[in-house]
Design a protein around this motif. Structure first.
Motif, PDB file in Angstrom:
ATOM      1  N   HIS A  49      30.456 -14.221 -36.411  1.00  0.00           N
ATOM      2  CA  HIS A  49      30.932 -14.152 -37.796  1.00  0.00           C
ATOM      3  C   HIS A  49      29.752 -14.115 -38.764  1.00  0.00           C
ATOM      4  O   HIS A  49      29.743 -13.331 -39.720  1.00  0.00           O
ATOM      5  N   LEU A  50      28.746 -14.938 -38.532  1.00  0.00           N
ATOM      6  CA  LEU A  50      27.594 -14.988 -39.419  1.00  0.00           C
ATOM      7  C   LEU A  50      26.785 -13.701 -39.361  1.00  0.00           C
ATOM      8  O   LEU A  50      26.264 -13.239 -40.395  1.00  0.00           O
ATOM      9  N   LEU A  51      26.682 -13.090 -38.193  1.00  0.00           N
ATOM     10  CA  LEU A  51      25.958 -11.823 -38.082  1.00  0.00           C
ATOM     11  C   LEU A  51      26.611 -10.750 -38.949  1.00  0.00           C
ATOM     12  O   LEU A  51      25.916  -9.914 -39.552  1.00  0.00           O
ATOM     13  N   ARG A  52      27.939 -10.762 -39.034  1.00  0.00           N
ATOM     14  CA  ARG A  52      28.626  -9.813 -39.905  1.00  0.00           C
ATOM     15  C   ARG A  52      28.422 -10.184 -41.372  1.00  0.00           C
ATOM     16  O   ARG A  52      28.233  -9.309 -42.223  1.00  0.00           O
ATOM     17  N   GLU A  53      28.444 -11.471 -41.678  1.00  0.00           N
ATOM     18  CA  GLU A  53      28.340 -11.915 -43.062  1.00  0.00           C
ATOM     19  C   GLU A  53      26.968 -11.610 -43.667  1.00  0.00           C
ATOM     20  O   GLU A  53      26.852 -11.298 -44.853  1.00  0.00           O
ATOM     21  N   ILE A  54      25.916 -11.706 -42.871  1.00  0.00           N
ATOM     22  CA  ILE A  54      24.573 -11.553 -43.429  1.00  0.00           C
ATOM     23  C   ILE A  54      24.099 -10.105 -43.385  1.00  0.00           C
ATOM     24  O   ILE A  54      22.958  -9.825 -43.777  1.00  0.00           O
ATOM     25  N   TYR A  55      24.954  -9.182 -42.965  1.00  0.00           N
ATOM     26  CA  TYR A  55      24.532  -7.787 -42.847  1.00  0.00           C
ATOM     27  C   TYR A  55      23.949  -7.214 -44.140  1.00  0.00           C
ATOM     28  O   TYR A  55      22.947  -6.483 -44.097  1.00  0.00           O
ATOM     29  N   PRO A  56      24.515  -7.508 -45.326  1.00  0.00           N
ATOM     30  CA  PRO A  56      23.921  -6.954 -46.552  1.00  0.00           C
ATOM     31  C   PRO A  56      22.454  -7.326 -46.731  1.00  0.00           C
ATOM     32  O   PRO A  56      21.699  -6.594 -47.361  1.00  0.00           O
ATOM     33  N   TRP A  57      22.043  -8.470 -46.196  1.00  0.00           N
ATOM     34  CA  TRP A  57      20.632  -8.878 -46.284  1.00  0.00           C
ATOM     35  C   TRP A  57      19.831  -8.422 -45.063  1.00  0.00           C
ATOM     36  O   TRP A  57      18.727  -7.920 -45.202  1.00  0.00           O
ATOM     37  N   SER A  58      20.401  -8.605 -43.878  1.00  0.00           N
ATOM     38  CA  SER A  58      19.642  -8.264 -42.667  1.00  0.00           C
ATOM     39  C   SER A  58      19.380  -6.767 -42.559  1.00  0.00           C
ATOM     40  O   SER A  58      18.362  -6.345 -41.993  1.00  0.00           O
ATOM     41  N   SER A  59      20.282  -5.932 -43.103  1.00  0.00           N
ATOM     42  CA  SER A  59      20.090  -4.489 -43.022  1.00  0.00           C
ATOM     43  C   SER A  59      18.867  -4.033 -43.819  1.00  0.00           C
ATOM     44  O   SER A  59      18.294  -2.980 -43.543  1.00  0.00           O
ATOM     45  N   ASP A  60      18.465  -4.825 -44.824  1.00  0.00           N
ATOM     46  CA  ASP A  60      17.286  -4.506 -45.640  1.00  0.00           C
ATOM     47  C   ASP A  60      16.142  -5.489 -45.400  1.00  0.00           C
ATOM     48  O   ASP A  60      15.215  -5.571 -46.202  1.00  0.00           O
ATOM     49  N   TYR A  61      16.235  -6.259 -44.320  1.00  0.00           N
ATOM     50  CA  TYR A  61      15.202  -7.238 -43.962  1.00  0.00           C
ATOM     51  C   TYR A  61      14.977  -8.256 -45.082  1.00  0.00           C
ATOM     52  O   TYR A  61      13.857  -8.666 -45.363  1.00  0.00           O
ATOM     53  N   ARG A  62      16.070  -8.681 -45.699  1.00  0.00           N
ATOM     54  CA  ARG A  62      16.004  -9.690 -46.748  1.00  0.00           C
ATOM     55  C   ARG A  62      16.698 -10.975 -46.313  1.00  0.00           C
ATOM     56  O   ARG A  62      17.152 -11.756 -47.135  1.00  0.00           O
ATOM     57  N   ASP A  63      16.795 -11.197 -45.016  1.00  0.00           N
ATOM     58  CA  ASP A  63      17.503 -12.367 -44.492  1.00  0.00           C
ATOM     59  C   ASP A  63      16.567 -13.493 -44.080  1.00  0.00           C
ATOM     60  O   ASP A  63      17.025 -14.510 -43.551  1.00  0.00           O
ATOM     61  N   ASN A  64      15.252 -13.311 -44.310  1.00  0.00           N
ATOM     62  CA  ASN A  64      14.281 -14.361 -44.013  1.00  0.00           C
ATOM     63  C   ASN A  64      14.342 -14.818 -42.550  1.00  0.00           C
ATOM     64  O   ASN A  64      14.188 -15.999 -42.245  1.00  0.00           O
ATOM     65  N   GLY A  65      14.601 -13.877 -41.644  1.00  0.00           N
ATOM     66  CA  GLY A  65      14.620 -14.188 -40.222  1.00  0.00           C
ATOM     67  C   GLY A  65      15.913 -14.771 -39.696  1.00  0.00           C
ATOM     68  O   GLY A  65      15.994 -15.192 -38.542  1.00  0.00           O
ATOM     69  N   PHE A  66      16.964 -14.776 -40.528  1.00  0.00           N
ATOM     70  CA  PHE A  66      18.231 -15.392 -40.106  1.00  0.00           C
ATOM     71  C   PHE A  66      18.859 -14.611 -38.951  1.00  0.00           C
ATOM     72  O   PHE A  66      19.314 -15.199 -37.961  1.00  0.00           O
ATOM     73  N   LYS A  67      18.896 -13.292 -39.055  1.00  0.00           N
ATOM     74  CA  LYS A  67      19.484 -12.492 -37.980  1.00  0.00           C
ATOM     75  C   LYS A  67      18.742 -12.714 -36.674  1.00  0.00           C
ATOM     76  O   LYS A  67      19.358 -12.878 -35.604  1.00  0.00           O
ATOM     77  N   ARG A  68      17.429 -12.733 -36.747  1.00  0.00           N
ATOM     78  CA  ARG A  68      16.636 -12.937 -35.536  1.00  0.00           C
ATOM     79  C   ARG A  68      16.945 -14.296 -34.908  1.00  0.00           C
ATOM     80  O   ARG A  68      17.066 -14.417 -33.686  1.00  0.00           O
ATOM     81  N   ALA A  69      17.102 -15.326 -35.749  1.00  0.00           N
ATOM     82  CA  ALA A  69      17.419 -16.655 -35.233  1.00  0.00           C
ATOM     83  C   ALA A  69      18.792 -16.686 -34.572  1.00  0.00           C
ATOM     84  O   ALA A  69      18.985 -17.335 -33.539  1.00  0.00           O
TER      85      ALA A  69
END
Length: 540
Positions: A49-69
């Motif tokens: 669920h979180l991977l889908r929620e953070i897509y707007p940031w992770s798609s532009d590398y603005r997630d501060n490493g959250f997707k990677r974690a």
């Protein structure tokens, strides 16, 4: 610091780490929740669920490493506030204005050098940047005395604040709260009052969270998301996922506690003619199939505790169900600062991994189900190539096949089948929440939505906040449902701000918008036109 006068809900949204908060006429920055209590949640579902929620940031590398974690499967720790312990805070900003002479001090325990008194009031301005940093103001001091005072001006704008020295006639040529480059190198620091919405935006999500892991385990034994999707496509027969024809997985689940030899023998004794197999859903793109399966799982888990069904053929509906044990998890997974789309998502961390601040509870909800055949007929006005369907199951499959539902952060420029469906479901939910609030005598801010656009359905549920009295939705369901639906269709639908509202998209605070945290879709994908225009769903 204890916050006993504040509810868990207030703390969840207003006392999060790195957020500033007013307590006892002072300003503090929250450091952490003290001895926060663990919340039982399925980590696998929450991670997806979180991977889908953070897509707007992770798609532009603005997630501060959250997707990677999340992808490397760092441990997820979900915590609820401990009301008895409260939160750990520190004063912020440590800028104090003398109430007598307006001199600035940085230690409230000291005597003011301007008037020799100790009457300090905390300055309520802070600096922030889209990278997530939070700083005190930055203003040059008197070069001779190293001191500062505020010179009052007629303007109320922050940019017009003038500065001088309490010891001499020196005046700072720079107005406002200073010009300072952010240490990240990505621009300049912005300034505002500490409680301004741009200073801290909590990023919140909701998830159906069954109170017992056994519910989720049983659904998985019965076929999991795939079985849940077939159950939803078949019209949600029965209260639970195993309400349809028996499959081999159903029988194996019923025999799971028997000795292996006995279980195998009994399974082999069941004639093949009495065992159904789930048909393959061919031709549906993988991403759309996964989205539909995930929503179907939410449906199955939400009604696991039972529901009371009312068939409704008014307002383009199939039915409305009362779910008196609706298990909802509201979770804050991070925050952003700033007002632009370039803001970086900051997620919470613990010594052992990822920290999620949450509140889990059981409440009551109404499940509103639209007629999929009528939805297809309505869509055909804009998309004439859509084939005709004759059964509800075929209509549901077609909607899943053709509808790529936009995310709640997305803005769609060119309408698609998916965006039209999302706008219909969301607009329907907002109008019905407004009507429920009137007929049930409930503050609309005490209600919230949980959208399932892939299945033309949504939940309206009661939040444990405000002045809502549990049982209000049940009373409405039992006594006022018909009147409420008649009013929903027939009551005034024009906006008092028309024609301006109509020209701007037919959705505004006067007609369709709802406040946070009632609407988790940021009042996007809304329009009265999808309901009441010449080709609207309720008027066509």
């Amino acid at each position: 610091m204890k916050l006993g006068h504040r509810s868990k809900n207030q703390i969840l949204f207003n006392a999060l780490p790195e957020q500033t908060i007013d307590i006892d006429r002072r300003i503090w920055k929250v450091q952490e929740w003290i001895e926060a209590q663990p919340v039982d949640v399925d980590s696998g579902r929450l991670r997806e669920h979180l991977l889908r929620e953070i897509y707007p940031w992770s798609s532009d590398y603005r997630d501060n490493g959250f997707k990677r974690a999340l992808e490397r499967r760092d441990p997820l720790q979900v915590r609820s506030v401990n009301i008895e312990k409260g939160v750990r805070v520190e004063p912020f900003p440590k800028w104090y204005e003398c109430r007598g002479c307006h001199a600035i001090g940085w230690d409230e325990a000291r005597i003011c050098s301007g008037c020799n008194r100790k009457r300090w009031g905390q300055l309520h301005f802070v600096g922030y940047h889209e990278c997530g940093i939070l700083l005190p103001p930055f203003v040059a001091k008197c070069p001779k005395h190293e001191q500062l005072k505020i010179i009052r001006t007629a303007s109320t704008k922050v940019s017009q604040i003038e500065w001088g020295c309490p010891k001499c006639s020196w005046r700072n040529p720079q107005k406002g709260l200073g010009i300072r480059k952010c240490p990240c190198g990505g621009g300049h620091i912005s300034y505002n009052v500490h409680r301004a919405s741009s200073v801290y935006v909590a990023q919140v999500t909701t998830l159906i969270n069954p109170p017992s892991a056994d519910d989720l385990d049983e659904i998985r034994r019965l076929g999991g998301a795939t079985r849940a999707l077939h159950w939803a496509l078949g019209g949600m027969i029965g209260h639970t996922i195993n309400g349809g024809p028996q499959t081999r997985a159903d029988i194996e689940a019923l025999l799971a506690n028997l000795p292996e030899i006995t279980r195998i023998a009994m399974l082999n004794a069941v004639p093949d003619s009495e065992i159904s197999e789930l048909p393959a859903l061919d031709g549906i793109p993988e991403r759309l199939l996964r989205a539909a399966e995930q929503e179907a799982m939410e449906l199955a888990l939400a009604v696991r505790g039972g529901r009371e069904t009312r068939e409704v053929h008014h307002g383009g509906l199939l039915g409305i169900d009362l779910v008196d044990q609706f298990p909802i998890l509201r979770a804050v997974f991070g925050y952003t600062r700033g007002e632009t789309a370039a803001s970086t998502l900051q997620h919470f961390r613990s010594n052992n991994g990822i920290l999620i601040h949450a509140d889990a509870g059981m409440t009551e909800a109404l499940l509103v189900r639209l007629d999929p055949i009528r939805v297809i007929d309505w869509l055909r006005a804009d998309f004439p190539d859509l084939p005709e369907v004759h059964t509800e199951k075929d209509a549901r499959e077609l909607l899943i096949r053709k509808s790529e539902i936009p995310g709640r952060h997305e803005t769609v420029q060119t309408p698609t089948v998916g965006s039209r469906v999302a706008t219909l479901i969301h607009s329907y939910a907002h109008r019905i929440i407004r009507r429920i609030a009137v007929f049930a005598g409930i503050d609309r801010e005490a209600l919230s939505e949980f959208l399932l656009p892939s299945h033309c359905a949504f939940f309206v549920y009661a939040q444990p906040r405000g002045e809502f009295v549990l049982g209000g939705l049940q009373a409405l369901f039992e006594d006022e449902l018909d009147r409420m639906l008649a009013d929903f269709v027939e009551a005034e639908y024009r906006c008092p701000l028309d024609p301006g509202c109509e020209q701007g998209g037919s959705a505004c605070p006067a007609c369709l918008h709802l406040g946070e945290p009632t609407c988790r879709w940021f009042n996007r994908h809304l329009s009265r036109a999808v309901l009441f225009s010449e080709h609207g769903y309720l008027t066509a």
